[in-house]
Motif scaffolding. Structure first.
Motif, PDB file in Angstrom:
ATOM      1  N   ALA A  97     -11.258   8.053 -14.807  1.00  0.00           N
ATOM      2  CA  ALA A  97     -10.601   9.257 -14.272  1.00  0.00           C
ATOM      3  C   ALA A  97     -10.514   9.265 -12.751  1.00  0.00           C
ATOM      4  N   THR A  98     -11.015   8.233 -12.092  1.00  0.00           N
ATOM      5  CA  THR A  98     -11.071   8.199 -10.627  1.00  0.00           C
ATOM      6  C   THR A  98      -9.937   7.355 -10.064  1.00  0.00           C
ATOM      7  N   SER A  99      -9.104   7.955  -9.241  1.00  0.00           N
ATOM      8  CA  SER A  99      -8.023   7.212  -8.590  1.00  0.00           C
ATOM      9  C   SER A  99      -8.505   6.645  -7.258  1.00  0.00           C
ATOM     10  N   PHE A 100      -8.032   5.441  -6.945  1.00  0.00           N
ATOM     11  CA  PHE A 100      -8.339   4.796  -5.678  1.00  0.00           C
ATOM     12  C   PHE A 100      -7.031   4.512  -4.943  1.00  0.00           C
ATOM     13  N   ASP A 101      -7.127   4.373  -3.642  1.00  0.00           N
ATOM     14  CA  ASP A 101      -5.959   4.087  -2.818  1.00  0.00           C
ATOM     15  C   ASP A 101      -5.316   2.779  -3.287  1.00  0.00           C
ATOM     16  N   PRO A 102      -4.103   2.813  -3.859  1.00  0.00           N
ATOM     17  CA  PRO A 102      -3.499   1.583  -4.396  1.00  0.00           C
ATOM     18  C   PRO A 102      -3.086   0.587  -3.319  1.00  0.00           C
ATOM     19  N   THR A 103      -3.058   1.022  -2.058  1.00  0.00           N
ATOM     20  CA  THR A 103      -2.694   0.093  -0.987  1.00  0.00           C
ATOM     21  C   THR A 103      -3.903  -0.608  -0.390  1.00  0.00           C
ATOM     22  N   ASN A 104      -5.102  -0.171  -0.788  1.00  0.00           N
ATOM     23  CA  ASN A 104      -6.329  -0.773  -0.266  1.00  0.00           C
ATOM     24  C   ASN A 104      -6.919  -1.703  -1.322  1.00  0.00           C
ATOM     25  N   PRO A 105      -6.846  -3.015  -1.122  1.00  0.00           N
ATOM     26  CA  PRO A 105      -7.259  -3.937  -2.189  1.00  0.00           C
ATOM     27  C   PRO A 105      -8.742  -3.923  -2.497  1.00  0.00           C
ATOM     28  N   VAL A 106      -9.572  -3.335  -1.634  1.00  0.00           N
ATOM     29  CA  VAL A 106     -11.010  -3.340  -1.902  1.00  0.00           C
ATOM     30  C   VAL A 106     -11.547  -1.950  -2.262  1.00  0.00           C
ATOM     31  N   ALA A 107     -10.673  -0.972  -2.417  1.00  0.00           N
ATOM     32  CA  ALA A 107     -11.122   0.404  -2.651  1.00  0.00           C
ATOM     33  C   ALA A 107     -12.047   0.565  -3.861  1.00  0.00           C
TER      34      ALA A 107
END
Length: 487
Positions: A318-328
């Motif tokens: 359920a947790t979204s991460f910044d899709p532009t940050n490859p290490v998020a």
């Protein structure tokens, strides 16, 4: 003294227990690496750092085309990474040798041989040290793990190891580990797991290390004391949780009060659901009392570990991460791989007290606080079209869509489940930016999925799919190079 040898396939010979002419694991002549590892070390330590990843990927592809197996490449990366990185946890969170940590997962990745070949080659490229770590990481300084001899530390080497590692004396812990492993390999490994549980609330890698190394060897294989040195060093680094001794005492009391741990056949799935939901709605400061009370009320440590793993996977999905940050996703991934490692070590624990000690640390993952909150553990609704949606999301680099679709894959449809895990594994194997975490995450979630018949186990697939979708959302130049070389 006997001398370990290198077999014709390049595999490091196993250590032979007991008997005439036995191999001595503490003979300095036993330290040489497998042939492929020696080749990788020469490449990784001789090229300019900026050229290493591509050259190592080229080398790995040529080895695969020439007949080397993915498992042999993983072994080469493991030994090269171990020899050329000093594992002592310097830095605020402690530095670890991911070449060692990811070897078993890269070898055992679900799916097809092509995915395992990609994962093995990516591990080799990481080990070469051209991006985000690897050997001689400049964040740690040029380093090489030297040969150590066991030290005579008195009549109880295992107790001496516990004492030295518990006070954060890394170098002495290493010597003491080798002595303990020589005197009592089973007791030494159990002590290592206990020490690792003591540091888990500060860094999940404490428990991930011994779990991954045991996975590499297999459950029935004798302990390789030299291979386990990184885990022993990491257990003895400066990250020691102040409550470790208290939890250890509590676990001994639970073992006396609650009776035999792990005595039931299978999991009590209804109670697992209740405990997971209870943990979800209980404030962090009150969870310890909830856990201890449940264990006193005969909650099986394995059931607690499963409840934590299911809840963590649902939160991660359920947790979204910044899709532009490859290490998020890298930090939060540890909450899932850590939960799996705790469950794995409960299986390895030989005593009730150690099972309870691991259970007490299970809800204390330090990275879980970064995950989205959920109101409880629910069973996600299934959808017969979810597999197609998952494939589309992975191709499109849509982490949210991948997680949502994976949660809806019918868990009792064996063909759909196999296809879904294969697609997730193939995507995860392409990652180069997350320092091998995408592969480790996939294998951990795959193991948890197949460890239980809990109806909410789709969350394990969904958690892995989110990471795989994140991999697909960014460019992966090493994977593109390997596509060209491997065909």
């Amino acid at each position: 003294m006997g001398v370990a040898h290198v077999g014709t396939t390049g595999t490091r010979a196993p250590l032979e227990p007991g008997g005439v002419g036995e191999v001595d694991p503490f003979d300095v002549a036993s330290w040489p690496m497998p042939v492929l590892a020696a080749e990788l070390e020469e490449l990784a330590t001789s090229l300019p750092r900026r050229d290493r990843a591509e050259q190592a990927a080229e080398w790995a592809a040529a080895a695969l085309v020439g007949g080397a197996t993915p498992a042999e490449l993983c072994e080469a990366a493991l030994w090269c990474g171990m020899r050329n990185t000093r594992t002592e946890g310097r830095g605020p969170l402690g530095l670890v040798t991911h070449s060692v940590l990811a070897a078993a997962a890269s070898r055992d990745l679900p799916g097809d041989e092509r995915s395992r070949s990609m994962a093995a080659a990516q591990l080799v490229a990481y080990t070469a040290g051209a991006y985000r770590g690897g050997v001689n990481d400049p964040a740690e300084g040029p380093s090489r793990l030297g040969w150590y001899e066991p030290s005579d530390l008195g009549p109880d080497p295992v107790d001496a190891f516990l004492e030295l590692a518990g006070t954060g004396q890394t170098e002495l812990s290493d010597h003491a580990w080798l002595a303990a492993a020589a005197a009592d390999p089973v007791g030494a490994e159990q002590a290592l797991i206990s020490l690792s549980a003591g540091g888990y609330p500060l860094n999940e890698h404490k428990v991930v290390y011994p779990a991954q190394l045991r996975d590499w060897l297999g459950d029935d294989a004798p302990l390789d004391p030299v291979l386990f040195r990184p885990a022993a060093r990491y257990a003895g680094n400066h990250l020691q949780h102040p409550d470790a001794r208290t939890r250890r005492a509590d676990s001994m009391a639970l073992a006396e009060e609650a009776g035999t741990a792990g005595s039931q056949e299978g999991h009590d799935l209804g109670r697992v659901s209740l405990v997971a939901t209870g943990l979800a709605v209980t404030p962090t400061a009150e969870r310890e009392a909830l856990v201890i009370g449940s264990l006193q009320d005969r909650l099986d440590p394995g059931d607690l570990a499963l409840a934590v793993a299911l809840l963590t996977a649902a939160r991660f999905a359920a947790t979204s991460f910044d899709p532009t940050n490859p290490v998020a996703p890298v930090g939060p991934v540890h909450s899932c791989t850590g939960a799996d490692a705790v469950a794995r070590c409960i299986e390895l624990a030989r005593s009730d007290a150690l099972q309870f000690e691991l259970a007490l640390c299970a809800p204390l993952s330090p990275t879980a606080r970064r995950l989205a909150a959920v109101a409880g553990l629910v069973v996600p609704p299934s959808d017969d079209g979810a597999l197609d949606d998952l494939m589309e999301a992975l191709v499109g680099g849509d982490p949210d869509g991948a997680a949502e679709a994976a949660a809806a894959v019918p868990v009792d449809d064996d063909a759909a489940v196999t296809a879904a895990w294969g697609a997730v594994a193939a995507a995860a194997a392409r990652d180069q930016w997350m320092v091998t975490h995408a592969v480790k995450h996939t294998v951990a979630m795959h193991r948890q999925f197949h460890r239980t018949a809990h109806p909410a186990r789709a969350w394990f697939l969904a958690a892995a799919a989110r990471t795989a979708g994140h991999v697909a959302a960014v460019d992966q130049p090493i994977a593109a190079l390997l596509d060209r070389r491997l065909g």
